[in-house]
Design a protein around this motif. Structure first.
Motif, PDB file in Angstrom:
ATOM      1  N   TYR A  57       0.880  -1.174   0.000  1.00 41.43           N
ATOM      2  CA  TYR A  57       0.000   0.000   0.000  1.00 41.43           C
ATOM      3  C   TYR A  57       0.912   1.216   0.000  1.00 41.43           C
ATOM      4  CZ  TYR A  57      -3.582  -3.290   1.726  1.00 41.43           C
ATOM      5  OH  TYR A  57      -4.442  -4.351   1.880  1.00 41.43           O
ATOM      6  N   ASP A  58       0.822   2.036  -1.036  1.00 42.13           N
ATOM      7  CA  ASP A  58       1.814   3.113  -1.169  1.00 42.13           C
ATOM      8  C   ASP A  58       1.510   4.343  -0.324  1.00 42.13           C
ATOM      9  OD1 ASP A  58      -0.151   4.560  -2.535  1.00 42.13           O
ATOM     10  OD2 ASP A  58       0.861   4.477  -4.478  1.00 42.13           O
ATOM     11  N   GLY A  59       0.376   4.360   0.372  1.00 39.92           N
ATOM     12  CA  GLY A  59       0.056   5.481   1.267  1.00 39.92           C
ATOM     13  C   GLY A  59      -0.759   6.570   0.620  1.00 39.92           C
ATOM     14  N   GLU A  60      -0.840   6.557  -0.713  1.00 46.02           N
ATOM     15  CA  GLU A  60      -1.655   7.532  -1.440  1.00 46.02           C
ATOM     16  C   GLU A  60      -2.843   6.867  -2.133  1.00 46.02           C
ATOM     17  OE1 GLU A  60       0.437  10.266  -3.935  1.00 46.02           O
ATOM     18  OE2 GLU A  60       2.086  10.536  -2.518  1.00 46.02           O
ATOM     19  N   GLY A  61      -3.111   5.605  -1.768  1.00 50.30           N
ATOM     20  CA  GLY A  61      -4.248   4.898  -2.328  1.00 50.30           C
ATOM     21  C   GLY A  61      -3.885   3.866  -3.363  1.00 50.30           C
ATOM     22  N   GLY A  62      -2.595   3.727  -3.670  1.00 46.30           N
ATOM     23  CA  GLY A  62      -2.161   2.737  -4.645  1.00 46.30           C
ATOM     24  C   GLY A  62      -1.854   1.400  -4.007  1.00 46.30           C
ATOM     25  N   ARG A  63      -2.030   0.343  -4.772  1.00 51.59           N
ATOM     26  CA  ARG A  63      -1.741  -1.022  -4.319  1.00 51.59           C
ATOM     27  C   ARG A  63      -0.936  -1.744  -5.384  1.00 51.59           C
ATOM     28  NH1 ARG A  63      -5.583  -5.484  -1.572  1.00 51.59           N
ATOM     29  NH2 ARG A  63      -4.417  -7.363  -2.133  1.00 51.59           N
ATOM     30  N   ILE A  64       0.085  -2.464  -4.933  1.00 48.97           N
ATOM     31  CA  ILE A  64       0.890  -3.283  -5.839  1.00 48.97           C
ATOM     32  C   ILE A  64       0.974  -4.677  -5.232  1.00 48.97           C
ATOM     33  CG2 ILE A  64       3.113  -3.582  -6.971  1.00 48.97           C
ATOM     34  CD1 ILE A  64       3.608  -0.578  -6.550  1.00 48.97           C
ATOM     35  N   ASP A  65       0.516  -5.672  -5.949  1.00 41.82           N
ATOM     36  CA  ASP A  65       0.640  -7.057  -5.508  1.00 41.82           C
ATOM     37  C   ASP A  65       1.968  -7.624  -5.976  1.00 41.82           C
ATOM     38  OD1 ASP A  65      -1.925  -7.293  -4.212  1.00 41.82           O
ATOM     39  OD2 ASP A  65      -2.815  -7.265  -6.221  1.00 41.82           O
ATOM     40  N   ASN A  66       2.574  -8.451  -5.120  1.00 37.00           N
ATOM     41  CA  ASN A  66       3.884  -9.033  -5.444  1.00 37.00           C
ATOM     42  C   ASN A  66       4.875  -7.930  -5.821  1.00 37.00           C
ATOM     43  OD1 ASN A  66       5.817 -11.027  -5.833  1.00 37.00           O
ATOM     44  ND2 ASN A  66       5.175 -11.463  -7.936  1.00 37.00           N
ATOM     45  N   GLY A  67       4.891  -6.893  -4.996  1.00 40.11           N
ATOM     46  CA  GLY A  67       5.634  -5.687  -5.329  1.00 40.11           C
ATOM     47  C   GLY A  67       7.066  -5.668  -4.817  1.00 40.11           C
ATOM     48  N   VAL A  68       7.756  -4.610  -5.216  1.00 41.05           N
ATOM     49  CA  VAL A  68       9.160  -4.390  -4.849  1.00 41.05           C
ATOM     50  C   VAL A  68       9.329  -2.972  -4.346  1.00 41.05           C
ATOM     51  CG1 VAL A  68      11.519  -4.171  -5.752  1.00 41.05           C
ATOM     52  CG2 VAL A  68      10.078  -6.087  -6.484  1.00 41.05           C
ATOM     53  N   VAL A  69      10.024  -2.822  -3.221  1.00 41.51           N
ATOM     54  CA  VAL A  69      10.431  -1.515  -2.719  1.00 41.51           C
ATOM     55  C   VAL A  69      11.940  -1.547  -2.538  1.00 41.51           C
ATOM     56  CG1 VAL A  69      10.286   0.164  -0.840  1.00 41.51           C
ATOM     57  CG2 VAL A  69       8.247  -1.122  -1.515  1.00 41.51           C
ATOM     58  N   PHE A  70      12.614  -0.560  -3.104  1.00 41.57           N
ATOM     59  CA  PHE A  70      14.072  -0.456  -3.011  1.00 41.57           C
ATOM     60  C   PHE A  70      14.407   0.789  -2.217  1.00 41.57           C
ATOM     61  CE2 PHE A  70      18.149   0.582  -5.575  1.00 41.57           C
ATOM     62  CZ  PHE A  70      18.950   0.105  -4.543  1.00 41.57           C
ATOM     63  N   LEU A  71      15.153   0.600  -1.124  1.00 43.39           N
ATOM     64  CA  LEU A  71      15.605   1.695  -0.268  1.00 43.39           C
ATOM     65  C   LEU A  71      17.106   1.856  -0.397  1.00 43.39           C
ATOM     66  CD1 LEU A  71      13.702   0.754   3.053  1.00 43.39           C
ATOM     67  CD2 LEU A  71      12.923   2.257   1.216  1.00 43.39           C
ATOM     68  N   SER A  72      17.537   3.093  -0.593  1.00 51.64           N
ATOM     69  CA  SER A  72      18.979   3.372  -0.588  1.00 51.64           C
ATOM     70  C   SER A  72      19.188   4.850  -0.309  1.00 51.64           C
ATOM     71  CB  SER A  72      19.634   2.980  -1.921  1.00 51.64           C
ATOM     72  OG  SER A  72      19.140   3.769  -2.982  1.00 51.64           O
ATOM     73  N   GLY A  73      20.289   5.165   0.320  1.00 45.99           N
ATOM     74  CA  GLY A  73      20.596   6.553   0.630  1.00 45.99           C
ATOM     75  C   GLY A  73      19.560   7.208   1.519  1.00 45.99           C
ATOM     76  N   GLY A  74      18.847   6.413   2.320  1.00 46.53           N
ATOM     77  CA  GLY A  74      17.841   6.947   3.225  1.00 46.53           C
ATOM     78  C   GLY A  74      16.508   7.248   2.567  1.00 46.53           C
ATOM     79  N   LYS A  75      16.386   6.972   1.258  1.00 52.11           N
ATOM     80  CA  LYS A  75      15.184   7.315   0.501  1.00 52.11           C
ATOM     81  C   LYS A  75      14.554   6.066  -0.125  1.00 52.11           C
ATOM     82  CE  LYS A  75      16.064  11.816   0.876  1.00 52.11           C
ATOM     83  NZ  LYS A  75      15.203  12.745   1.645  1.00 52.11           N
TER      84      LYS A  75
END
Length: 458
Positions: A57-75
């Motif tokens: 759940y991206d926090g703005e109403g979006g949904r991604i199933d089987n999703g990917v989030v990449f964090l780097s540099g604090g962002k």
């Protein structure tokens, strides 16, 4: 210059001299320092991390199933579906069957000002000595050792929170936004770039506190009268300050002048619909804007008015009836406000409730569905993410999983609207600060060290 002007009052020469020597706007004797208590917050070190396979759940109403989030540099560097490209040399967390959301944001907390343990010696949230205490700042009561901060993260996934003064007074003082991180000082938690808020209150609390002392206000009309008289004084102070005229610095008037100039947001404790409507008219009278009404158990009665004036409502899922102004609260309040197109927020106002804001939102979600308002889960998460971020003036920095925003992320071990779900991992600015599988990443405040049950192993 003042003495010379008095001696030559009425002459054209003196008037011309006064204009020539008048200080630039904001440069008079009432000019205040820009930021006397600056943030010293620095993100904890993190490592590039990929969370893969989760429902997002991206926090703005979006949904991604089987999703990917990449964090780097604090962002947040990237977010997308299973085909999202990721570097080959970064840590990858397999989150299949789990959920990822932005960190929970609580717009109404008193942690640090009313810390645990709840004893009189630590009660520092209400300067209940005058109905107008706009000069106090909640941050100067924040106790960073409050064990509640760690519990809010470990049990509730809270990464950002706004600390407000209490509601004994009409003008309670400034609120401050904090990152939920261990720190030795309040300034070490202070959210860089977040605007201040002014806490105001209407209704039963101010009239009870001061009426019982035999002083104004003791009625709702007294509340409004004191509010309006105070704004009149603030407008005069603000005009002189803007013109660079000499006047004695006044901490309370500085805060109110900044509200009138749009620099400080207004967070207004208010329960009843009629009182919220009165406050909206008062705000128009003096040219300021209410950012959010808090508690707001009757927002459902004027949801269209709130929508049309761009005012958020920060609400509970089902608290009501504990005093007369809370009598007409209903469990469908949040979904009704949302369904009208107004800004709905779930808040805590409680050191225990802040640990279960996901459940508070779930109760409202269920109440709405039972009456036919079928809000999707991913949309409901906006009540805990982008909506409070907007009402706190930080939506450009956090509140959703968008590339370039702060890496404030929660990995939940199940559906986040389930009573049985808990945070498994929590990142703040890309740094892993909590891991349910690693006791060493369980926040323990200095106050708890050496005590039985340290780290909440109770």
């Amino acid at each position: 210059m003042a003495l010379a002007s008095l001696a030559c009052a009425g002459t054209a020469i003196a008037a011309k001299k006064d204009r020539q020597e008048a200080p630039a706007p904001g440069a008079g004797s009432s000019a205040e320092p820009e930021n006397p208590f600056p943030s010293t917050y620095k993100p904890y070190p993190g490592v590039p991390t990929v969370i893969r396979g989760a429902t997002i759940y991206d926090g703005e109403g979006g949904r991604i199933d089987n999703g990917v989030v990449f964090l780097s540099g604090g962002k947040v560097t990237a977010i997308g579906g299973p085909d999202t490209p990721i570097p080959a040399d970064v840590a990858v967390i397999d989150a299949k069957g789990k959920w990822v959301t932005p960190g929970v944001i609580d717009i109404h907390s008193h942690l640090g000002d009313y810390p645990s343990p709840s004893v009189a010696a630590l009660s520092d949230g209400n300067e209940a000595t005058s109905p107008v205490t706009a000069h106090v700042w909640a941050e100067h009561s924040v106790w960073p050792q409050d064990p509640g901060f760690g519990r809010a993260m470990a049990n509730g996934g809270v990464t950002t929170l706004q600390i407000l003064p209490g509601s004994a007074n009409l003008f309670g003082g400034r609120g401050v936004t904090l990152k939920n991180v261990p720190a030795r000082t309040m300034q070490g938690m202070k959210f860089r770039g977040a605007p201040y808020s002014l806490k105001m209150a209407c209704g039963e609390n101010p009239k009870r506190v001061y009426g019982s002392k035999g002083r104004e206000p003791s009625t709702r009309m007294g509340n409004m009268a004191v509010d309006r008289q105070t704004w009149i004084k603030a407008r005069e102070y603000q005009k002189k300050r803007a013109a660079g005229k000499d006047q004695t610095r006044d901490l309370g008037m500085e805060t109110l002048a900044d509200v009138l100039e749009g620099k400080i947001l207004v967070q207004n404790h208010c329960y009843r619909a009629d009182e919220m409507a009165n406050v909206i008219d008062m705000a128009k009278e003096f040219g300021y804007k209410v950012t959010a009404f808090h508690h707001a158990v009757e927002s459902y009665k004027i949801a269209d008015l709130l929508r049309d004036n761009g005012i958020c409502s920060a609400m509970w899922g089902d608290w009501y009836g504990f005093k007369m102004e809370a009598y007409d609260g209903i469990k469908e309040n949040i979904p009704l406000v949302h369904n009208a197109g107004a800004c709905a927020i779930v808040h805590s106002d409680d050191e225990n409730g802040i640990q279960r804001l996901n459940q508070e939102a779930a109760k409202a979600l269920g109440a709405g569905r039972r009456m036919g308002i079928d809000v999707p889960d991913e949309i409901a998460w906006t009540w805990l993410a982008i909506n409070p971020a907007k009402a706190m003036g930080i939506a450009d920095k956090t509140g959703s999983l968008k590339p370039g925003k702060m890496g404030d992320v929660v990995l939940w071990n199940g559906d986040p609207f389930s009573t049985y779900t808990r945070p498994e991992k929590v990142w703040v600015d890309g740094a892993l600060l909590y891991d349910a599988m690693d006791p060493k990443r369980r926040s323990v405040s200095d106050f708890e060290l050496g005590q039985i049950g340290a780290g909440d192993v109770k």
